[in-house]
Design an enzyme around this catalytic site. Structure first.
Site, PDB file in Angstrom:
ATOM      1  N   GLY A 163       1.109  -1.245   0.211  1.00 49.81           N
ATOM      2  CA  GLY A 163       0.470  -0.084  -0.090  1.00 49.81           C
ATOM      3  C   GLY A 163       0.546   1.415  -0.261  1.00 49.81           C
ATOM      4  N   CYS A 164      -0.269   3.071  -0.295  1.00 50.60           N
ATOM      5  CA  CYS A 164       0.825   3.307  -0.260  1.00 50.60           C
ATOM      6  C   CYS A 164       1.449   4.268   1.324  1.00 50.60           C
ATOM      7  CB  CYS A 164       0.497   4.804  -1.111  1.00 50.60           C
ATOM      8  SG  CYS A 164      -1.542   4.716  -0.857  1.00 50.60           S
TER       9      CYS A 164
END
Length: 354
Positions: A163-164
């Site tokens: 995920g970012c």
């Protein structure tokens, strides 16, 4: 004429032999568009198809308008296995649904940009489409953070792209965990651009609400904390200090800036050396004691980390572009590693700067 035939005829030049043949599912969204922007100019990639059921038959540049003049590819509703790797640029929960519904040959590697297979408990996917004994009963996904799992990624058949927020925060904390020094509480405040929420319109992505505004959400229980915890435990198995994470929605489109601090006995010089040594062999992560800002990394696959000491507290600032290093750029970085290409191929991107 099928959509796949249209796609193939739209290529003006035949790709050189030995190219990585790519299929993309969910090519109309933010991560799909960003992936296309990178892969269209990747010297070792042939894009075989870009799937989007809602846009089948449309030119890609009709959706991603900045690609007008760069490609004549069209979206397709068709799928085929004459590819080397399949990118799943779909929403959370939809990657598993796609694999449940669609047989994908075992020879095809999968890079999933959703959160469906990131956690250890979800990393094995039972193949419901086994047709012969040689077909594996499971697809096993390796967590695709190169700065943590580079060697495992090189031999992986399936990648769960991080995920970012998880990428940004982990890169800020991995060196401490690698030395068993992440023992005290960590206080984290991080702000992300609106593209981090995806393309689907919501109240909190509407321009009139987001513009000139700032808000917090999922305080202390953001879903990315789970994958962060697993990665840190991989390096520091005896337990790490509590992570107190307050995420913010920013009134801009791209980028994550995360500030972290924890009590530490390290001097600033020792901390800088620790971080610089850890990332010395990683081409996209760079360490400094100087002030850093988002425009230095937006539109690139880079992570910049600033390390400073304030009294007994170690301050770490980590910045990335949420769509590139936090999503599609990292997915291409993983593809390069899986197929034995130079890790930086196709990813030497220019920051916006101004």
């Amino acid at each position: 004429m099928s959509s796949n035939q249209i796609i193939q005829e739209s290529l003006t030049l035949s790709p050189p032999a030995g190219q990585v043949k790519v299929g993309i599912i969910g090519g109309a969204g933010y991560t799909g568009g960003e992936l296309l922007r990178i892969l269209i100019n990747h010297p070792n990639v042939e894009i075989a198809f870009v799937n989007s059921s809602s846009n089948a038959g449309n030119y890609i540049y009709q959706v991603h308008t900045d690609l007008f003049g760069d490609t004549d590819l069209k979206f397709s509703s068709d799928l085929h296995d004459d590819i080397d790797v399949l990118f799943l640029c779909v929403g959370h929960g939809d990657a598993k649904k796609f694999l449940d519904a669609n047989p994908v040959a075992a020879k095809v590697k999968i890079i999933d940009l959703s959160q469906d297979f990131r956690l250890t408990q979800n990393s094995k996917f039972k193949n419901p489409h086994i047709t012969a004994d040689p077909e594996p009963a499971f697809r096993e996904f390796v967590y695709g953070l190169p700065e943590l799992n580079r060697e495992s990624i090189k031999t992986a058949k399936n990648i769960a792209n991080p995920g970012c927020f998880a990428t940004c925060l982990q890169l800020g904390l991995l060196p401490l965990a690698a030395k068993g020094l992440l023992t005290n509480e960590v206080h984290i405040t991080a702000t992300t651009g609106s593209t981090g929420a995806g393309q689907k319109a919501t109240d909190t992505t509407h321009f009139t609400w987001r513009n000139d505004n700032l808000s917090v959400y999922k305080v202390f229980d953001h879903q990315h904390l789970n994958e962060i915890g697993e990665s840190l435990a991989q390096l520091q198995p005896n337990g790490v200090g509590e992570l107190n994470f307050v995420p913010y929605r920013g009134d801009y489109t791209r980028g994550i800036i995360a500030s972290m601090y924890t009590e530490s006995d390290l001097s600033e010089e020792e901390a800088l050396k620790l971080y610089s040594d850890y990332y010395a062999s990683h081409p996209f992560t760079h360490v400094t004691s100087r002030n850093i800002d988002l425009k230095q990394v937006v539109n690139t696959n880079k992570c910049f980390i600033q390390v400073k000491k304030h009294g007994n507290k170690l301050f770490i600032l980590s910045i990335i572009d949420n769509l590139t290093k936090g999503a599609s750029g990292q997915a291409v970085q993983n593809m390069n590693l899986v197929f034995g290409l130079e890790e930086t191929t196709g990813l030497k991107l220019k920051a916006v700067a101004f």
